[in-house]
Design an enzyme around this catalytic site. Structure first.
Site, short mmCIF file in Angstrom:
data_model
loop_
_atom_site.label_atom_id
_atom_site.label_comp_id
_atom_site.label_asym_id
_atom_site.label_seq_id
_atom_site.Cartn_x
_atom_site.Cartn_y
_atom_site.Cartn_z
N SER A 102 1.03 -1.19 -0.08
CA SER A 102 -0.20 0.07 -0.20
C SER A 102 0.82 1.15 0.06
O SER A 102 2.15 1.21 -0.07
CB SER A 102 -0.94 -0.10 1.17
OG SER A 102 -1.86 -1.14 1.36
N HIS A 107 1.42 15.83 0.27
CA HIS A 107 1.75 16.98 -0.75
C HIS A 107 1.44 18.38 -0.05
O HIS A 107 0.25 18.34 0.40
CB HIS A 107 1.13 16.93 -2.26
CG HIS A 107 1.27 15.48 -2.84
ND1 HIS A 107 2.31 15.15 -3.41
CD2 HIS A 107 0.33 14.55 -2.89
CE1 HIS A 107 1.93 14.05 -3.93
NE2 HIS A 107 1.15 13.42 -3.83
N CYS A 130 -4.46 -2.32 2.32
CA CYS A 130 -5.10 -3.59 1.91
C CYS A 130 -5.05 -4.36 3.13
O CYS A 130 -4.22 -4.34 4.14
CB CYS A 130 -4.55 -4.24 1.02
SG CYS A 130 -4.80 -3.37 -0.71
#
Length: 252
Positions: A102, A107, A130
């Site tokens: 995963s 950002h 997951c």
């Protein structure tokens, strides 16, 4: 989850958390705006963001497989972590492979608006996992890691798995609201609204700070240096900016 579900084979459910925060500041002059952007760039550079995401990964019980990070010119930073639910253990000449790889990404987007003298700093963090790992337990840590005036969060569970009897499971843990995973003392400081689509396992919460202390929004300026009329004008501009971001539309 107090007890693990008995599943047939691999848990294919994917849990995705999108966490966005906005920090608003009043910066009147071009120099103040430039200094604010430089301050944000220094405070939330790729190195510090890597530390935040690494701690987040440890909190959800995952392991970091790879880190990619980058600072940008003139401003901004990005960090991506590839993670797995279990550690990779060498066995002879082979390496255990995991299908539950995963990722965690962050950002930053600093910007300013000269006409309103307002600078806004946005952080977007996306966690995709997951299997049994759910990133909801990290929300208090994320909120505490940033100065957050407005917060928007989306949580989505996709796919399905099966129990030992072959019955499909589209959700492997109970959830009513994202707010249930946030400290009540934190929620008291914010106005919070839910928009949930239970049939699609889609949960959305947005929060806006209730009280504004003007001094916290002035960059290199003391509040008592400003006349009362200017203080009220700045407060009005700040609140308008926050309401529009919170509502997701141009209200004024």
């Amino acid at each position: 989850m107090s007890e693990k579900l008995r599943l047939y084979g691999f848990n294919n459910l994917t849990k995705a958390l999108s966490f966005n925060i906005y920090d608003v500041c009043y910066a009147k002059t071009a120099r103040e705006q430039k200094d604010y952007i430089a301050y944000i760039d220094e405070q939330y550079n790729a190195e510090r963001l890597t530390g935040i995401l690494t701690t987040l990964t440890e909190m959800i019980g995952a392991n970091v497989l790879n880190i990619a990070r980058q600072d940008y010119e003139p401003q901004g930073a990005s960090v991506t972590l590839l993670i797995a639910e279990e550690s990779l253990v060498p066995v002879g000449q082979t390496q255990l492979a995991h299908l539950d790889k995963s990722h965690v990404t962050v950002h930053t987007y600093p910007e300013y608006h000269p006409e309103t003298c307002l600078a806004t700093f946005r952080v977007d963090i996306d966690v995709a996992t997951c299997g049994e790992i759910t990133p909801l337990s990290t929300l208090d840590y994320l909120i505490g890691s940033f100065d957050s005036d407005i917060i928007t969060m989306d949580y989505r569970v996709r796919g399905f798995t099966r129990d030992v009897n072959g019955r499909k499971l589209f959700m492997d843990h109970e959830i009513r609201s994202i707010q249930d995973y946030i400290d009540p003392n934190t929620l008291l400081r914010y106005d919070a609204v839910d928009i949930n689509v239970y049939g699609a396992n889609l949960f959305h919460t947005k929060m806006m700070l209730k009280e504004i202390d003007l001094q916290n929004y002035l960059f290199k300026t003391d509040v008592y240096e400003l006349p009362p009329k200017i203080r009220l004008e700045i407060m009005d501009n700040l609140r308008r900016e926050m309401i529009e971001i919170f509502s997701g539309r141009n209200v004024y």
